[in-house]
Design a protein around this motif. Structure first.
Motif, PDB file in Angstrom:
ATOM      1  N   ILE A 131       0.748  -1.199   0.161  1.00 32.73           N
ATOM      2  CA  ILE A 131       0.006  -0.050   0.091  1.00 32.73           C
ATOM      3  C   ILE A 131       0.799   1.316   0.062  1.00 32.73           C
ATOM      4  O   ILE A 131       1.724   1.320   1.079  1.00 32.73           O
ATOM      5  CB  ILE A 131      -1.011  -0.004   1.249  1.00 32.73           C
ATOM      6  N   ILE A 132       0.832   2.010  -0.885  1.00 33.94           N
ATOM      7  CA  ILE A 132       1.397   3.403  -0.788  1.00 33.94           C
ATOM      8  C   ILE A 132       0.597   4.408  -0.575  1.00 33.94           C
ATOM      9  O   ILE A 132      -0.697   4.654  -1.139  1.00 33.94           O
ATOM     10  CB  ILE A 132       1.847   3.656  -2.500  1.00 33.94           C
ATOM     11  N   VAL A 133       0.963   5.221   0.230  1.00 35.51           N
ATOM     12  CA  VAL A 133      -0.177   6.200   0.616  1.00 35.51           C
ATOM     13  C   VAL A 133       0.678   7.651   0.974  1.00 35.51           C
ATOM     14  O   VAL A 133       1.872   7.490   1.141  1.00 35.51           O
ATOM     15  CB  VAL A 133      -0.881   5.798   2.452  1.00 35.51           C
ATOM     16  N   GLY A 134      -0.219   8.622   1.019  1.00 36.95           N
ATOM     17  CA  GLY A 134       0.521  10.032   1.170  1.00 36.95           C
ATOM     18  C   GLY A 134      -0.476  11.223   1.293  1.00 36.95           C
ATOM     19  O   GLY A 134      -1.681  11.104   1.091  1.00 36.95           O
ATOM     20  N   ASP A 135       0.049  12.204   1.909  1.00 34.78           N
ATOM     21  CA  ASP A 135      -0.748  13.447   1.883  1.00 34.78           C
ATOM     22  C   ASP A 135      -2.065  13.245   2.533  1.00 34.78           C
ATOM     23  O   ASP A 135      -3.332  13.661   1.957  1.00 34.78           O
ATOM     24  CB  ASP A 135      -0.674  14.181   0.534  1.00 34.78           C
ATOM     25  N   PHE A 136      -2.214  12.728   3.670  1.00 30.22           N
ATOM     26  CA  PHE A 136      -3.400  12.407   4.178  1.00 30.22           C
ATOM     27  C   PHE A 136      -3.194  12.522   5.904  1.00 30.22           C
ATOM     28  O   PHE A 136      -2.203  12.877   6.453  1.00 30.22           O
ATOM     29  CB  PHE A 136      -3.853  10.924   4.069  1.00 30.22           C
ATOM     30  N   ALA A 137      -4.087  12.229   6.723  1.00 31.30           N
ATOM     31  CA  ALA A 137      -4.132  12.541   8.087  1.00 31.30           C
ATOM     32  C   ALA A 137      -4.193  10.923   8.813  1.00 31.30           C
ATOM     33  O   ALA A 137      -5.454  10.806   9.268  1.00 31.30           O
ATOM     34  CB  ALA A 137      -4.888  13.476   8.752  1.00 31.30           C
ATOM     35  N   PRO A 138      -3.370  10.353   9.098  1.00 32.74           N
ATOM     36  CA  PRO A 138      -3.729   8.909   9.858  1.00 32.74           C
ATOM     37  C   PRO A 138      -4.186   9.171  11.187  1.00 32.74           C
ATOM     38  O   PRO A 138      -4.729   8.312  12.044  1.00 32.74           O
ATOM     39  CB  PRO A 138      -2.149   8.219   9.538  1.00 32.74           C
ATOM     40  N   PHE A 139      -3.448  10.204  11.916  1.00 33.13           N
ATOM     41  CA  PHE A 139      -3.732  10.402  13.217  1.00 33.13           C
ATOM     42  C   PHE A 139      -4.421  11.571  13.512  1.00 33.13           C
ATOM     43  O   PHE A 139      -4.379  12.781  12.652  1.00 33.13           O
ATOM     44  CB  PHE A 139      -2.240  10.310  14.104  1.00 33.13           C
ATOM     45  N   ASP A 140      -4.861  12.012  14.563  1.00 37.97           N
ATOM     46  CA  ASP A 140      -5.685  13.305  15.233  1.00 37.97           C
ATOM     47  C   ASP A 140      -4.501  14.142  15.639  1.00 37.97           C
ATOM     48  O   ASP A 140      -4.327  14.382  16.849  1.00 37.97           O
ATOM     49  CB  ASP A 140      -6.549  12.802  16.204  1.00 37.97           C
ATOM     50  N   ARG A 141      -4.215  14.976  14.569  1.00 38.59           N
ATOM     51  CA  ARG A 141      -2.824  15.915  14.772  1.00 38.59           C
ATOM     52  C   ARG A 141      -3.531  17.278  14.333  1.00 38.59           C
ATOM     53  O   ARG A 141      -2.869  17.642  13.120  1.00 38.59           O
ATOM     54  CB  ARG A 141      -1.568  15.548  14.358  1.00 38.59           C
ATOM     55  N   PRO A 142      -4.491  17.967  14.554  1.00 37.61           N
ATOM     56  CA  PRO A 142      -4.960  19.233  13.963  1.00 37.61           C
ATOM     57  C   PRO A 142      -3.953  20.102  13.696  1.00 37.61           C
ATOM     58  O   PRO A 142      -4.022  20.843  12.723  1.00 37.61           O
ATOM     59  CB  PRO A 142      -5.958  19.516  15.022  1.00 37.61           C
ATOM     60  N   GLN A 143      -2.867  20.215  14.801  1.00 35.84           N
ATOM     61  CA  GLN A 143      -1.564  21.148  14.275  1.00 35.84           C
ATOM     62  C   GLN A 143      -1.111  21.172  12.867  1.00 35.84           C
ATOM     63  O   GLN A 143      -0.534  21.927  12.537  1.00 35.84           O
ATOM     64  CB  GLN A 143      -0.667  21.161  15.604  1.00 35.84           C
ATOM     65  N   PHE A 144      -1.088  19.902  12.319  1.00 39.25           N
ATOM     66  CA  PHE A 144      -0.771  19.516  11.183  1.00 39.25           C
ATOM     67  C   PHE A 144      -1.292  19.741   9.955  1.00 39.25           C
ATOM     68  O   PHE A 144      -1.155  19.598   8.796  1.00 39.25           O
ATOM     69  CB  PHE A 144       0.002  18.251  11.172  1.00 39.25           C
ATOM     70  N   MET A 145      -2.610  20.427  10.304  1.00 37.83           N
ATOM     71  CA  MET A 145      -3.637  20.235   9.209  1.00 37.83           C
ATOM     72  C   MET A 145      -4.210  21.854   9.022  1.00 37.83           C
ATOM     73  O   MET A 145      -3.900  22.684   9.754  1.00 37.83           O
ATOM     74  CB  MET A 145      -4.775  19.759   9.505  1.00 37.83           C
ATOM     75  N   TYR A 146      -4.428  22.000   7.516  1.00 35.66           N
ATOM     76  CA  TYR A 146      -4.971  23.387   7.397  1.00 35.66           C
ATOM     77  C   TYR A 146      -6.214  23.743   7.885  1.00 35.66           C
ATOM     78  O   TYR A 146      -6.880  23.097   8.549  1.00 35.66           O
ATOM     79  CB  TYR A 146      -5.324  23.123   6.025  1.00 35.66           C
ATOM     80  N   GLU A 147      -6.095  25.193   8.241  1.00 36.94           N
ATOM     81  CA  GLU A 147      -7.254  25.699   9.364  1.00 36.94           C
ATOM     82  C   GLU A 147      -8.624  25.128   8.980  1.00 36.94           C
ATOM     83  O   GLU A 147      -9.162  24.820   9.880  1.00 36.94           O
ATOM     84  CB  GLU A 147      -7.021  26.982   9.277  1.00 36.94           C
ATOM     85  N   SER A 148      -9.148  25.234   7.852  1.00 32.78           N
ATOM     86  CA  SER A 148     -10.378  24.848   7.357  1.00 32.78           C
ATOM     87  C   SER A 148     -10.762  23.416   7.443  1.00 32.78           C
ATOM     88  O   SER A 148     -11.674  23.112   8.082  1.00 32.78           O
ATOM     89  CB  SER A 148     -10.895  25.246   6.003  1.00 32.78           C
ATOM     90  N   LEU A 149      -9.733  22.752   7.424  1.00 31.68           N
ATOM     91  CA  LEU A 149     -10.023  21.175   7.807  1.00 31.68           C
ATOM     92  C   LEU A 149      -9.906  20.902   9.125  1.00 31.68           C
ATOM     93  O   LEU A 149     -10.687  20.142   9.614  1.00 31.68           O
ATOM     94  CB  LEU A 149      -8.627  20.286   7.040  1.00 31.68           C
ATOM     95  N   GLN A 150      -9.148  21.611  10.120  1.00 35.09           N
ATOM     96  CA  GLN A 150      -9.291  21.541  11.408  1.00 35.09           C
ATOM     97  C   GLN A 150     -10.606  21.866  11.878  1.00 35.09           C
ATOM     98  O   GLN A 150     -11.251  21.047  12.546  1.00 35.09           O
ATOM     99  CB  GLN A 150      -8.495  22.644  12.087  1.00 35.09           C
TER     100      GLN A 150
END
Length: 291
Positions: A131-150
């Motif tokens: 499985i090749i994965v990328g550019d996603f959020a595997p864990f609940d780490r809002p600080q690493f996410m764009y504001e509107s996604l948070q």
């Protein structure tokens, strides 16, 4: 040499009484294996069209629209939750019902497509060779996410962000793919792909943004479940991440790769959509997974 993809490669596949997936399948009788591409927001299977054509000389290639995207079904939320967990179940049903040989399968999953693939792999370690994965959020780490996604994940801002996104369809389709990239790194997606996203944006009572926001309403729950089950992830995983990803920072990918002992490729100058910005790199990653 690459294949031309005509309309005969695209059809509908019935998963259950509520859901038919629009899919693209390129078949190769002498295939070295099978590749299944899983798209993100706000994409459709047309995101993979050129990449699929480039791989079809050696592999069977599958891609489908997630429920709520493109021309796949959009059941009411009392029938289907649009959560990562529900998407994982759809993925499992697709692989089983199509009879794909999972021992020779590479799944390439990005953005919202990645967590469902990994949730499935926790339950069924032999679901793919790689499985090749990328550019996603595997864990609940809002600080690493764009504001509107948070804001979509929880709280009073959720409904307002959803409404704003629904009003801004044209802006999203025009700018999502290159937002945050310097001018020299910006790229165009094909008119065919953009038209397909626009045409499939709204079906019945649900838009693509509605499906996306339903996914996000369950996101923290399913991220937490995945993190708690991380030790059960035995399927080989490679992590590919755009260095310039504005939406989900590369630190998220680095933590995930370290915790599952996966190879991590940070792609210089690339944003959130590596497969659109540098499709040759995606083709090369897939080919390498079969070596």
């Amino acid at each position: 040499m690459s294949h031309r993809i005509n309309d005969s490669a695209i059809d509908f596949f019935q998963i259950n009484e509520d859901i038919a997936l629009r899919r693209m399948v390129l078949r190769n009788p002498g295939r070295k294996g099978t590749v299944l591409f899983l798209h993100g927001f706000p994409e459709t299977l047309y995101a993979w069209k050129d990449i699929a054509a480039a791989l079809a000389d050696d592999y069977d290639v599958h891609a489908f629209d997630w429920p709520g995207y493109g021309l796949s079904s959009r059941p009411a939320v009392d029938r289907f939750s649009y959560s990562p967990k529900d998407y994982a179940h759809i993925l499992d049903q697709y692989i089983v019902k199509t009879g794909i040989d999972t021992s020779r399968l590479t799944i390439y999953a990005t953005d919202i497509g990645a967590l469902p693939a990994l949730l499935l792999a926790v339950e069924k370690p032999d679901i793919a060779r790689t499985i090749i994965v990328g550019d996603f959020a595997p864990f609940d780490r809002p600080q690493f996410m764009y504001e509107s996604l948070q804001g979509l994940k929880a709280g009073p801002a959720m409904d307002q962000i959803r409404a704003n996104m629904n009003r801004n369809r044209d802006e999203i389709l025009a700018n999502t793919f290159t937002r945050g990239l310097p001018k020299e790194a910006q790229f165009e997606v094909t008119e065919e792909f953009r038209d397909d996203m626009s045409r499939g944006w709204s079906q019945g009572a649900m838009t693509t943004v509605d499906a996306f926001s339903h996914y996000y309403s369950y996101f923290t729950r399913d991220q937490d479940r995945f993190e708690s089950q991380l030790a059960r992830l035995k399927t080989p995983v490679k992590v590919v991440w755009g260095e310039k990803d504005l939406y989900i920072k590369k630190e998220m990918g680095a933590e995930f790769a370290e915790r599952v002992h996966a190879e991590l490729a940070i792609l210089p100058g690339i944003g959130h959509f590596p497969h659109l910005q540098d499709p040759k790199q995606t083709v090369d990653e897939v080919r390498a997974s079969f070596r």
